[in-house]
Motif scaffolding. Structure first.
Motif, mmCIF file in Angstrom:
data_model
loop_
_atom_site.group_PDB
_atom_site.id
_atom_site.type_symbol
_atom_site.label_atom_id
_atom_site.label_comp_id
_atom_site.label_asym_id
_atom_site.label_seq_id
_atom_site.Cartn_x
_atom_site.Cartn_y
_atom_site.Cartn_z
ATOM 1 N N ARG A 137 4.890 8.205 14.243
ATOM 2 C CA ARG A 137 4.649 7.094 14.117
ATOM 3 C C ARG A 137 3.187 6.845 13.543
ATOM 4 N N ILE A 138 2.187 7.824 13.887
ATOM 5 C CA ILE A 138 0.814 7.880 13.344
ATOM 6 C C ILE A 138 0.793 8.352 12.002
ATOM 7 N N CYS A 139 1.790 9.391 11.887
ATOM 8 C CA CYS A 139 1.740 10.253 10.375
ATOM 9 C C CYS A 139 2.302 9.181 9.380
ATOM 10 N N GLY A 140 3.335 8.357 9.893
ATOM 11 C CA GLY A 140 3.811 7.132 9.093
ATOM 12 C C GLY A 140 2.896 5.993 8.590
ATOM 13 N N ALA A 141 2.023 5.636 9.601
ATOM 14 C CA ALA A 141 0.939 4.723 9.319
ATOM 15 C C ALA A 141 -0.069 5.241 8.467
ATOM 16 N N LEU A 142 -0.414 6.625 8.496
ATOM 17 C CA LEU A 142 -1.217 7.078 7.791
ATOM 18 C C LEU A 142 -0.863 6.985 5.985
ATOM 19 N N LEU A 143 0.326 7.529 6.079
ATOM 20 C CA LEU A 143 1.009 7.678 4.749
ATOM 21 C C LEU A 143 0.990 6.168 4.374
ATOM 22 N N ASN A 144 1.282 5.153 4.945
ATOM 23 C CA ASN A 144 1.441 3.902 4.543
ATOM 24 C C ASN A 144 -0.075 3.380 3.938
ATOM 25 N N LEU A 145 -1.008 3.666 4.752
ATOM 26 C CA LEU A 145 -2.300 3.544 4.230
ATOM 27 C C LEU A 145 -2.955 4.116 2.961
ATOM 28 N N ALA A 146 -1.993 5.115 2.747
ATOM 29 C CA ALA A 146 -2.375 6.088 1.491
ATOM 30 C C ALA A 146 -1.723 5.172 0.394
ATOM 31 N N TRP A 147 -0.521 4.778 0.589
ATOM 32 C CA TRP A 147 0.071 4.115 -0.568
ATOM 33 C C TRP A 147 -0.770 2.668 -0.860
ATOM 34 N N VAL A 148 -1.046 1.960 0.218
ATOM 35 C CA VAL A 148 -1.883 0.662 0.011
ATOM 36 C C VAL A 148 -3.186 1.083 -0.651
ATOM 37 N N GLY A 149 -3.881 2.277 -0.373
ATOM 38 C CA GLY A 149 -5.186 2.504 -0.896
ATOM 39 C C GLY A 149 -4.854 2.785 -2.208
ATOM 40 N N SER A 150 -3.842 3.629 -2.662
ATOM 41 C CA SER A 150 -3.607 4.043 -3.977
ATOM 42 C C SER A 150 -3.397 2.732 -4.852
ATOM 43 N N CYS A 151 -2.403 2.034 -4.310
ATOM 44 C CA CYS A 151 -2.249 0.665 -5.151
ATOM 45 C C CYS A 151 -3.600 -0.203 -5.384
ATOM 46 N N ILE A 152 -4.279 -0.343 -4.233
ATOM 47 C CA ILE A 152 -5.634 -1.095 -4.658
ATOM 48 C C ILE A 152 -6.364 -0.484 -5.880
ATOM 49 N N HIS A 153 -6.447 0.905 -5.571
ATOM 50 C CA HIS A 153 -7.079 1.763 -6.602
ATOM 51 C C HIS A 153 -6.635 1.581 -7.951
ATOM 52 N N SER A 154 -5.669 1.583 -8.117
ATOM 53 C CA SER A 154 -4.754 1.505 -9.503
ATOM 54 C C SER A 154 -4.952 -0.198 -10.031
ATOM 55 N N LEU A 155 -4.747 -1.078 -9.297
ATOM 56 C CA LEU A 155 -4.856 -2.368 -9.630
ATOM 57 C C LEU A 155 -6.188 -2.679 -9.995
ATOM 58 N N VAL A 156 -7.278 -2.059 -9.368
ATOM 59 C CA VAL A 156 -8.701 -2.437 -9.903
ATOM 60 C C VAL A 156 -8.708 -1.876 -11.181
ATOM 61 N N GLN A 157 -8.380 -0.590 -11.448
ATOM 62 C CA GLN A 157 -8.528 0.114 -12.671
ATOM 63 C C GLN A 157 -7.778 -0.955 -13.844
ATOM 64 N N VAL A 158 -6.569 -1.305 -13.609
ATOM 65 C CA VAL A 158 -5.933 -1.996 -14.658
ATOM 66 C C VAL A 158 -6.614 -3.490 -14.777
ATOM 67 N N PHE A 159 -7.141 -3.879 -13.835
ATOM 68 C CA PHE A 159 -7.753 -5.345 -13.948
ATOM 69 C C PHE A 159 -9.131 -5.216 -14.693
ATOM 70 N N LEU A 160 -9.734 -3.959 -14.589
ATOM 71 C CA LEU A 160 -10.897 -3.762 -15.414
ATOM 72 C C LEU A 160 -10.499 -3.882 -16.963
ATOM 73 N N VAL A 161 -9.498 -3.050 -17.217
ATOM 74 C CA VAL A 161 -9.343 -3.159 -18.687
ATOM 75 C C VAL A 161 -8.687 -4.391 -19.166
ATOM 76 N N LEU A 162 -7.785 -5.027 -18.320
ATOM 77 C CA LEU A 162 -7.344 -6.335 -18.871
ATOM 78 C C LEU A 162 -8.414 -7.204 -19.265
ATOM 79 N N LYS A 163 -9.431 -7.371 -18.581
ATOM 80 C CA LYS A 163 -10.484 -8.358 -18.936
ATOM 81 C C LYS A 163 -11.240 -7.984 -20.424
ATOM 82 N N LEU A 164 -10.946 -6.774 -20.886
ATOM 83 C CA LEU A 164 -11.667 -6.393 -22.054
ATOM 84 C C LEU A 164 -10.908 -6.612 -23.425
#
Length: 304
Positions: A137-164
């Motif tokens: 259960r803990i390993c699954g929760a940690l992995l889900n946090l990794a998925w969410v963190g990766s998604c947030i990071h990537s969305l921020v990168q794309v958002f910064l470029v889309l504004k240009l």
């Protein structure tokens, strides 16, 4: 001010403009990409199908190999196709998608490597509580946090470029759409955007790398209390993980944790962490891990 975005496609400069070198690159990178897919998918299928590899370490290794295969797939096919194409064109939307995918799976690999380091820390420093702390259960929760963190990071990168705004020229001096080469084509001052990108990508790389290095201090200290056999097995696993960490983090830190300065070696460094490292990772783990080699031998030899 309304942004004037007249660019609908970009042209990738690639690694070279020499026709003979491009043909050679086509053969080499096609072989490397197919080998990367085969090696990583072999580990993925072995861990999925084998009952011998059910621990948390192999749970995270499964997703590391998955991220490696996906990271290589975001860049290598474009490089291979462009090596035999006269016009290396990528649409604006495809470029944004490539930025998102490469940063998503790259960031996912960083987080999985951190989780694997945490797993080794608990296994060696707190062995009696290992199965409690690293439960499914803990390993699954940690992995889900990794998925969410990766998604947030990537969305921020794309958002910064889309504004240009992009109003020409449209030639990207790279073999894939990465954030820094694309920023150079913007029709505005990108100093603040560059700082945000260094803060986003560079800090993730640097902080994760420092955490990983620090985690080895208590691990190495705990190894002194183990018997020779236990010390040898733990060192084998930790050495494999440490090699993978160095191979991936050093080029990533070189690329993203610095001011927007271009070096001639940048594209080759990118080749290393997007194509080279995803191929080396499964080789390092499979060659150094007796459990994986035995599981592969037992599983696939029986099926054949």
């Amino acid at each position: 001010m309304e942004l004037n975005n007249s660019v609908t496609e970009f042209i990738l400069f690639g690694l070279t403009q020499n026709v003979l070198k491009e043909k050679f690159m086509f053969v080499v990178f096609l072989f490397l990409y197919l080998a990367t897919l085969l090696a990583n998918l072999l580990i993925v299928m072995t861990i999925r199908c084998s009952q011998m590899l059910g621990g948390p370490m192999y749970f995270f290794l499964f997703y590391l190999s998955f991220a490696d295969a996906c990271l290589s797939t975001t860049t290598a096919p474009r490089l291979i196709i462009d090596a035999v194409s006269k016009k290396k064109v990528i649409s604006y939307n495809e470029c944004m998608a490539q930025i998102f995918a490469s940063h998503f799976f790259g960031c996912m690999e960083i987080f999985v490597l951190v989780l694997m380091s945490f797993d080794r820390y608990v296994a060696i420093c707190k062995p009696l509580r290992y199965m409690t702390i690293m439960s499914q259960r803990i390993c699954g929760a940690l992995l889900n946090l990794a998925w969410v963190g990766s998604c947030i990071h990537s969305l921020v990168q794309v958002f910064l470029v889309l504004k240009l705004p992009f109003c020409g020229p449209n030639v990207i001096d790279h073999y894939f759409c990465d954030i820094q080469p694309v920023l150079k084509l913007a029709c505005m001052d990108t100093y603040v955007i560059n700082l945000l990108i260094v803060f986003n990508s560079g800090v993730i790389c640097m902080v994760s790398f420092i955490i990983l290095i620090i985690s080895y201090i208590p691990i190495l200290h705990s190894l002194s209390n183990k018997n020779a056999e236990g010390r040898k097995k733990a060192l084998s696993t930790c050495t494999s993980h440490f090699i993978v960490v160095i191979l991936f983090f050093v080029p990533c830190i070189f690329t993203y944790a610095r001011p927007p300065i271009t070096f001639p070696v940048d594209k080759m460094v990118a080749v290393f962490y997007t194509i080279g490292t995803p191929l080396l990772n499964p080789m390092i783990y499979s060659l150094r891990s007796t459990d994986i080699k035995n599981a592969m031998r037992k599983l696939w030899c029986n099926k054949l």
